[in-house]
Design an enzyme around this catalytic site. Structure first.
Site, mmCIF file in Angstrom:
data_model
loop_
_atom_site.group_PDB
_atom_site.id
_atom_site.type_symbol
_atom_site.label_atom_id
_atom_site.label_comp_id
_atom_site.label_asym_id
_atom_site.label_seq_id
_atom_site.Cartn_x
_atom_site.Cartn_y
_atom_site.Cartn_z
ATOM 1 N N GLU A 93 -97.406 -83.684 -65.179
ATOM 2 C CA GLU A 93 -97.870 -85.037 -65.737
ATOM 3 C C GLU A 93 -99.408 -84.896 -65.896
ATOM 4 O O GLU A 93 -100.132 -85.297 -66.920
ATOM 5 C CB GLU A 93 -97.806 -86.108 -64.616
ATOM 6 N N PHE A 138 -95.463 -92.043 -61.724
ATOM 7 C CA PHE A 138 -95.202 -90.358 -61.943
ATOM 8 C C PHE A 138 -96.870 -90.106 -62.607
ATOM 9 O O PHE A 138 -97.329 -89.283 -62.486
ATOM 10 C CB PHE A 138 -94.331 -89.857 -62.708
ATOM 11 N N HIS A 187 -90.729 -95.240 -56.193
ATOM 12 C CA HIS A 187 -90.298 -95.693 -57.620
ATOM 13 C C HIS A 187 -90.180 -96.894 -58.160
ATOM 14 O O HIS A 187 -89.646 -97.241 -59.034
ATOM 15 C CB HIS A 187 -88.696 -94.933 -57.798
#
Ligand SMILES: Cc1ncc(C[n+]2csc(CCOP(=O)(O)OP(=O)(O)O)c2C)c(N)n1
Ligand SMILES: [Mg+2]
Lengths: 352, 325
Positions: free
Chosen positions: B56, B82, B125
């Site tokens: 990332e 992320f 998440h």
């Protein structure tokens, strides 16, 4: 509840004798049975498992071969694909399954689920769902061992995909500089979710093994057949010895194949979810690759070898398999009858 | 006339149309364009559509560098968390470079990510992190709640000369709705009144707009007229439209999927306090409880806001007299 005492789990001797080969086979079968059962639960008990579950079938030889060399108090810190490791450490399958089912008797009382199993009493401090980050955490556990002179080492498992993350490079550099007692086990199951590793790894693109990354940190690196538990054991034993001697980290690439799809289908509830076809077939249309690697199934191969070498008989192998089946079935029944947590419990555990 | 479309398809349609319009738009991310059969790869070729590894920091940083030098990258990040791996790039690089260069450099970058997937994905998440980004000067933050907005806001985000964090709700992925045909742009910084109401104003964000509309429907059956305002973009924030509506009703309920103090609702409440002072008699915030998102279903349902809580909050503010505007 999980027992709070560490069980002696990996007897260690220089040579593998009959009992130890049997121990390895037993652990591999327990992992396989557990993972195949989790996969079946999606069909047999729809809706019971939520979110995203990821299986370690195919990784058995890598997990068991590596952990064979473990001493009783060494830390084990894998990625989010984490079911296989605590099975070897002796974590009760009942509490593991209950966690995956989101039940109160789960290892984490239903707060973590499949991706976040934790059993610190067995030197399994927990996992991260954010790829690569747990490599740093594992390196931190090695710092603890070094500072406390505890003579523990750390087994840090992570995927091929994770080895492209900054945390990988930063952690290995620091571990090498600080000579931390850790073995980095890069489990190359050839896929990063839906991406074949040859599409995203610089070493792979150049035709080199992924263990070549070790050269960047001037530490030992090795690639080993991750479908053969004894081959894994031998290579990891060397790396573990080095860590125990205070000479610092090593990088071992265990190369094998993830036998199932990356995870269950991702859907918005209440749509049902189950395991799709493996990406080799579903995405790349490469059934040949899929079949070739299934022919190298580590559990089946090890079984055949142990039969051939008369370590096991057909009857004793079947006994091990039946016992694993019964143990996992018991875990499913336990998890199904374990209560769901009460809603108000959600505000526990936010702060210490 | 419009065309019925799914939220996710509307986003994809916007990306395709903008890539057709502007050859400088490139699109890359993890687990996309894996084979030559990939439709985007087929359409635009492997120069402009690429697969990225799990990196990332580099994915976003490369996007910034490419944007500074003439491309208009869209980075597919899948899940908003992320981005946290690369928060320097998101917060301290992309939005600051223009300012530090005295306006010489611009960073036309879209960071596309889903957020708030409340479906058993547990603590890392499923969260809402837009509050962390909406207050960063130089950064725009988009949170569409319908297929039409999803399309129009994506087009605007790609054409914008600033870094834009485009956050789509995973819970709305399969949601269907009418999307205008042809070129359709929804300007950044313009709120939308999703439902008119005279008794109370509900300001809701993303997935919560759907829940607020359902709650308003239920309340209407009980004779309570609740309006629903959707800011659509959190930065820039259309304070005027929100305040305007609140001034008319005198009562406000803010609905946000994020925990209370890291919610956009808290920021909006501050704006209302300053700009509608004397006109508002009652304000309630319906947010997630102060916990990470737990795995197990009853726990998750408890932490995340739902329709009943919105109805309850509206009834609570209805107990207060509206202050005459
Ligand atoms: C920082 C971050 N980016 C992306 C993801 C999404 N993601 C989840 S699993 C996965 C693939 C991981 O591949 P690998 O490291 O090879 O492990 P494996 O799944 O093969 O065990 C990805 C990209 C994530 N969880 N975290
Ligand atoms: Mg992998």
């Amino acid at each position: 509840m999980p027992q709070k005492t560490a069980k002696k789990s990996a007897p260690r001797k220089a040579k593998t004798d009959t009992n130890q080969l049997r121990w390895m086979y037993t652990q591999m079968v327990r992992i396989r049975e557990f993972e195949e059962t989790v996969k079946r639960v999606f069909i047999e008990h729809p809706g019971v498992i939520r979110g995203h579950s990821h299986l370690g079938d195919g990784a058995e030889a890598s997990i068991v071969g590596a952990l064979y060399t473990r001493h009783d108090t060494d830390f084990v810190m894998p990625s989010y694909r984490c079911h296989g490791y605590p099975i070897v450490l002796g974590t009760p399958l009942r509490n593991m399954m209950a966690e995956i089912f989101g039940r109160r008797d789960g290892l984490c009382h239903g707060f973590g689920g499949s991706m976040h199993l934790a059993d610190p009493a067995r030197y399994f401090p927990g996992t991260s769902g954010i790829i690569g980050q747990s490599i740093a955490h594992a390196t931190g556990a090695a710092l603890t061992a070094q500072v406390k002179k505890s003579s523990q080492i750390v087994y840090c498992f992570f995927g091929d995909g994770a080895s492209k993350q900054g945390a990988f490079f930063e952690s290995l550099n620091m571990a090498a500089v600080w000579k931390l007692p850790i073995v980095y086990i890069l489990e190359n199951n050839q896929y990063q979710a839906y991406t074949h590793f040859s599409l995203e790894d610089a070493n792979a693109v150049a035709g080199d093994p992924l263990s070549k990354k070790a050269e960047a940190f001037s530490i030992p690196g090795a690639t080993v057949d991750g479908t053969d538990p004894e081959a894994v054991r031998k290579v990891v034993a060397k790396a573990a010895d080095r860590a125990r001697a205070g000479d610092g980290p090593s990088l071992v690439e265990t190369k094998f194949y993830r036998l199932s799809a990356h995870g269950n289908v991702i859907t918005v509830p209440p749509l049902p979810t189950q395991f799709p076809e493996h990406e080799a077939v579903a995405v790349y249309g490469n059934r040949k690759e899929f079949e070739q690697w299934h022919a190298k199934d580590p559990v089946k191969r090890f079984r055949a070898r142990l039969l051939k070498d008369r370590v096991l008989t057909e009857a004793s192998a079947k006994q091990i398999e039946a016992a694993a089946r019964a143990e996992v079935e018991d875990a499913v029944q336990f998890a199904l009858t374990s209560p769901l947590p009460a809603p108000e419990e959600a505000l526990q555990y936010v702060y210490a | 006339m419009g065309k019925e479309m799914m939220y996710a398809d509307a986003i994809a349609a916007a990306i395709i149309e903008e890539m057709q319009r502007d050859p400088n738009v490139v699109f890359y991310g993890q687990n996309m364009a894996m084979t030559e059969r990939d439709p985007m790869l087929k359409k635009f070729g492997k120069e402009r559509v690429r697969i990225a590894p799990i990196s990332e920091t580099a994915e976003i940083g490369i996007g910034i560098g490419a944007a500074m030098t003439g491309l208009r990258p869209i980075v597919e990040l899948w899940m908003s968390e992320f981005m946290l791996v690369a928060f320097d790039q998101v917060i301290n690089e992309a939005p600051r470079l223009r300012y530090m260069s005295g306006g010489q450099v611009s960073v036309p970058l879209v960071l596309k990510a889903g957020y708030g997937f409340c479906a058993g994905w547990a603590g890392q998440h499923s969260n809402c992190i837009y509050h962390t980004m909406m207050g960063i000067p130089g950064l725009k933050v988009v949170v569409p709640s319908t297929p039409a907005d999803a399309k129009g806001l994506m087009v605007a985000a790609i054409r914008d000369d600033n870094p834009v964090v485009y956050l789509h709700s995973y819970m709305l992925t399969l949601e269907k709705g009418e999307v205008p045909e042809g070129e359709y742009v929804v300007p950044l910084g313009v709120a939308d009144i999703k439902r008119n109401g005279t008794d109370v104003t509900i300001v809701a964000i993303g997935w919560m707009v759907k829940k607020a509309l359902a709650a308003a429907e239920r309340l209407a059956e009980e004779g309570i007229s609740a309006g629903v305002v959707d800011p659509r973009t959190l930065a820039p924030l259309d304070v005027a439209t929100i305040v305007d509506s609140v001034k008319k009703t005198g009562r406000v309920v803010l609905v946000d999927q994020a925990p209370r103090h890291s919610s956009a609702a808290a920021v909006i409440a501050g704006e209302i306090a300053e700009h509608a002072v004397g006109c508002v008699n009652a304000l309630r915030m319906v947010t997630a409880l102060d916990a990470p998102i737990p795995y197990s279903e009853p726990l998750e349902n408890y932490v995340v806001p739902h329709e009943d809580k919105i109805v309850e909050a509206v009834k609570a503010v209805m107990a207060h007299d509206a202050v005459a505007a």
